[in-house]
Design a protein around this motif. Structure first.
Motif, PDB file in Angstrom:
ATOM      1  N   UNK A  17      12.407 -17.288  43.023  1.00 14.58           N
ATOM      2  CA  UNK A  17      13.768 -17.385  42.455  1.00 14.58           C
ATOM      3  C   UNK A  17      13.692 -17.786  40.978  1.00 14.58           C
ATOM      4  N   UNK A  18      14.582 -17.248  40.180  1.00 14.87           N
ATOM      5  CA  UNK A  18      14.573 -17.573  38.759  1.00 14.87           C
ATOM      6  C   UNK A  18      14.934 -19.045  38.563  1.00 14.87           C
ATOM      7  N   UNK A  19      14.250 -19.687  37.610  1.00 17.24           N
ATOM      8  CA  UNK A  19      14.594 -21.070  37.280  1.00 17.24           C
ATOM      9  C   UNK A  19      15.960 -21.091  36.606  1.00 17.24           C
TER      10      UNK A  19
ATOM     11  N   UNK B 225       7.537 -32.934  34.799  1.00 17.97           N
ATOM     12  CA  UNK B 225       6.905 -31.623  34.942  1.00 17.97           C
ATOM     13  C   UNK B 225       7.877 -30.471  34.856  1.00 17.97           C
ATOM     14  N   UNK B 226       9.164 -30.768  34.666  1.00 21.86           N
ATOM     15  CA  UNK B 226      10.196 -29.713  34.561  1.00 21.86           C
ATOM     16  C   UNK B 226      11.089 -29.991  33.369  1.00 21.86           C
ATOM     17  N   UNK B 227      10.492 -30.606  32.309  1.00 23.48           N
ATOM     18  CA  UNK B 227      11.256 -30.976  31.114  1.00 23.48           C
ATOM     19  C   UNK B 227      10.382 -30.697  29.900  1.00 23.48           C
ATOM     20  N   UNK B 228      10.823 -29.751  29.062  1.00 19.09           N
ATOM     21  CA  UNK B 228      10.015 -29.303  27.921  1.00 19.09           C
ATOM     22  C   UNK B 228      10.733 -29.624  26.615  1.00 19.09           C
TER      23      UNK B 228
ATOM     24  N   UNK C 260       8.459 -21.610  33.915  1.00 19.36           N
ATOM     25  CA  UNK C 260       9.424 -21.140  34.923  1.00 19.36           C
ATOM     26  C   UNK C 260       8.758 -20.210  35.928  1.00 19.36           C
ATOM     27  N   UNK C 261       7.792 -19.423  35.454  1.00 20.42           N
ATOM     28  CA  UNK C 261       7.100 -18.466  36.335  1.00 20.42           C
ATOM     29  C   UNK C 261       6.002 -19.135  37.150  1.00 20.42           C
ATOM     30  N   UNK C 262       5.765 -20.420  36.881  1.00 24.70           N
ATOM     31  CA  UNK C 262       4.713 -21.135  37.618  1.00 24.70           C
ATOM     32  C   UNK C 262       3.322 -20.867  37.088  1.00 24.70           C
ATOM     33  N   UNK C 263       3.232 -20.212  35.917  1.00 23.19           N
ATOM     34  CA  UNK C 263       1.897 -19.937  35.334  1.00 23.19           C
ATOM     35  C   UNK C 263       1.312 -21.192  34.707  1.00 23.19           C
ATOM     36  N   UNK C 264       2.170 -22.114  34.308  1.00 23.38           N
ATOM     37  CA  UNK C 264       1.721 -23.375  33.712  1.00 23.38           C
ATOM     38  C   UNK C 264       2.415 -24.516  34.454  1.00 23.38           C
ATOM     39  N   UNK C 265       1.617 -25.496  34.907  1.00 20.99           N
ATOM     40  CA  UNK C 265       2.213 -26.625  35.619  1.00 20.99           C
ATOM     41  C   UNK C 265       1.598 -27.938  35.122  1.00 20.99           C
ATOM     42  N   UNK C 266       2.318 -29.020  35.399  1.00 23.45           N
ATOM     43  CA  UNK C 266       1.829 -30.354  35.056  1.00 23.45           C
ATOM     44  C   UNK C 266       1.208 -30.958  36.308  1.00 23.45           C
TER      45      UNK C 266
ATOM     46  N   UNK D 195      -0.706 -33.742  38.829  1.00 24.05           N
ATOM     47  CA  UNK D 195      -0.423 -35.173  39.062  1.00 24.05           C
ATOM     48  C   UNK D 195      -1.180 -36.107  38.123  1.00 24.05           C
ATOM     49  N   UNK D 196      -2.357 -35.642  37.648  1.00 24.26           N
ATOM     50  CA  UNK D 196      -3.144 -36.519  36.743  1.00 24.26           C
ATOM     51  C   UNK D 196      -2.668 -36.408  35.292  1.00 24.26           C
ATOM     52  N   UNK D 197      -1.585 -35.638  35.061  1.00 19.38           N
ATOM     53  CA  UNK D 197      -1.041 -35.529  33.702  1.00 19.38           C
ATOM     54  C   UNK D 197      -1.645 -34.406  32.896  1.00 19.38           C
ATOM     55  N   UNK D 198      -2.568 -33.656  33.495  1.00 12.10           N
ATOM     56  CA  UNK D 198      -3.149 -32.522  32.751  1.00 12.10           C
ATOM     57  C   UNK D 198      -2.271 -31.297  32.935  1.00 12.10           C
ATOM     58  N   UNK D 199      -2.333 -30.412  31.932  1.00 14.91           N
ATOM     59  CA  UNK D 199      -1.552 -29.166  31.990  1.00 14.91           C
ATOM     60  C   UNK D 199      -2.469 -28.089  32.546  1.00 14.91           C
ATOM     61  N   UNK D 200      -2.027 -27.446  33.627  1.00 17.73           N
ATOM     62  CA  UNK D 200      -2.874 -26.474  34.321  1.00 17.73           C
ATOM     63  C   UNK D 200      -2.261 -25.086  34.214  1.00 17.73           C
ATOM     64  N   UNK D 201      -3.086 -24.097  33.911  1.00 16.35           N
ATOM     65  CA  UNK D 201      -2.600 -22.719  33.965  1.00 16.35           C
ATOM     66  C   UNK D 201      -2.774 -22.007  32.644  1.00 16.35           C
ATOM     67  N   UNK D 202      -2.574 -20.709  32.743  1.00 13.61           N
ATOM     68  CA  UNK D 202      -2.770 -19.853  31.571  1.00 13.61           C
ATOM     69  C   UNK D 202      -1.438 -19.694  30.856  1.00 13.61           C
ATOM     70  N   UNK D 203      -1.485 -19.914  29.545  1.00 12.31           N
ATOM     71  CA  UNK D 203      -0.275 -19.744  28.750  1.00 12.31           C
ATOM     72  C   UNK D 203      -0.194 -18.276  28.342  1.00 12.31           C
ATOM     73  N   UNK D 204       0.233 -17.458  29.291  1.00 14.71           N
ATOM     74  CA  UNK D 204       0.332 -16.042  28.985  1.00 14.71           C
ATOM     75  C   UNK D 204       1.404 -15.464  29.893  1.00 14.71           C
ATOM     76  N   UNK D 205       2.305 -14.699  29.273  1.00 19.47           N
ATOM     77  CA  UNK D 205       3.303 -14.099  30.164  1.00 19.47           C
ATOM     78  C   UNK D 205       2.977 -12.616  30.343  1.00 19.47           C
ATOM     79  N   UNK D 206       1.700 -12.354  30.440  1.00 19.64           N
ATOM     80  CA  UNK D 206       1.287 -10.994  30.825  1.00 19.64           C
ATOM     81  C   UNK D 206       1.578  -9.976  29.737  1.00 19.64           C
ATOM     82  N   UNK D 207       2.027  -8.810  30.134  1.00 19.73           N
ATOM     83  CA  UNK D 207       2.155  -7.714  29.170  1.00 19.73           C
ATOM     84  C   UNK D 207       2.956  -8.147  27.937  1.00 19.73           C
TER      85      UNK D 207
END
Ligand code: GRF
Length: 239
Positions: A6-8, A105-108, A193-199, A201-213
């Motif tokens: 679902x869209x954020x 984790x949901x506040x930028x 929003x797409x779940x490609x990047x998440x925060x 629990x240890x405070x590290x940022x996980x995931x690839x900062x890329x929205x594909x094409x």
């Protein structure tokens, strides 16, 4: 077949003209069916904030916050609009701790410098660029980070360099950094929003900062991409 995510529903907090809000709206539109978020609410701490007019023009609910320090009221406003991702786009007030905790984790936030440098209480707008110029730094930039309960302190999601020229004034540097903010913030919001990047629990940022094409379309203003190339070359040249 897995269910589409679902869209954020994004709540944008703003204080100023809303150019970062506009960049987010335009980028999400450009993503078409690939968009992972919709802006469901724009709230400002000032009734004359240009961001509110931009929202109203798009038919997006636009509210003026009664007391920006009232976390309960802010949570109620966000809940009333089904917000599940909050974006600070040129927002100048400290977000109440009830909100930073509920939206962990949901506040930028987007900041017009390369945090942790040139950030913190009182470091906003022209003050940031004045401090950068006074420091003699040759590179500034934009930062998007998760927000915790202190100004400009949370885990970093994305950054990009912006060159500082000898002829710069705070206004000229601000304009160059703002162009990069307008590219960085929307792509970071889409990635979270797409779940490609998440925060984590240890405070590290996980995931690839890329929205594909669409990444291919992530072309930066020439002076910034040049700075990026220069940095890459300089790093490569290191022993
Ligand atoms: C700009 O100084 C920007 O660098 C910072 O907030 C200010 C206004 O942004 N993030 P906006 O035009 O209201 O989005």
């Amino acid at each position: 077949m897995s269910q589409p995510r679902p869209r954020a529903r994004v709540g944008v907090l703003a204080s100023g003209s809303g150019s970062n809000l506009q960049a987010l709206l335009d980028h999400l539109d450009a993503l078409g069916t690939g968009r992972a978020a919709d802006v469901a609410l724009v709230a400002a701490n000032r009734p004359d904030a240009g961001a509110l007019q931009r929202a109203a023009h798009r038919g997006i609910p636009a509210v003026t916050l009664g007391d920006p320090a009232d976390g309960g009221a802010m949570l109620a406003t966000l809940a009333a609009h089904g917000v599940d991702l909050v974006v600070l786009a040129g927002y100048l007030k400290l977000v109440p701790v009830e909100v930073t905790r509920r939206f962990h984790g949901r506040l930028l936030n987007v900041h017009p410098a390369l945090l942790p440098a040139f950030g913190g209480a009182g470091m906003y707008g022209q003050r940031v660029h004045r401090a950068v110029l006074a420091s003699g730094a040759r590179i500034s930039g934009a930062t998007v980070h998760f927000v915790d309960d202190q100004y400009d302190r949370g885990p970093i999601v994305a950054q990009w360099p912006v060159p500082v020229f000898a002829t710069d004034f705070p206004e000229t540097l601000a304009a160059r950094v703002l162009r990069v903010e307008h590219l960085l913030l929307p792509r970071a919001v889409q990635a979270v929003a797409a779940g490609h990047v998440t925060l984590a629990p240890d405070g590290s940022v996980v995931g690839a900062f890329s929205d594909g094409p669409a990444d291919a379309a992530f072309t930066l203003p020439d002076d910034s991409s040049r700075a990026g190339d220069d940095i890459a070359r300089a790093l490569h040249a290191l022993p």
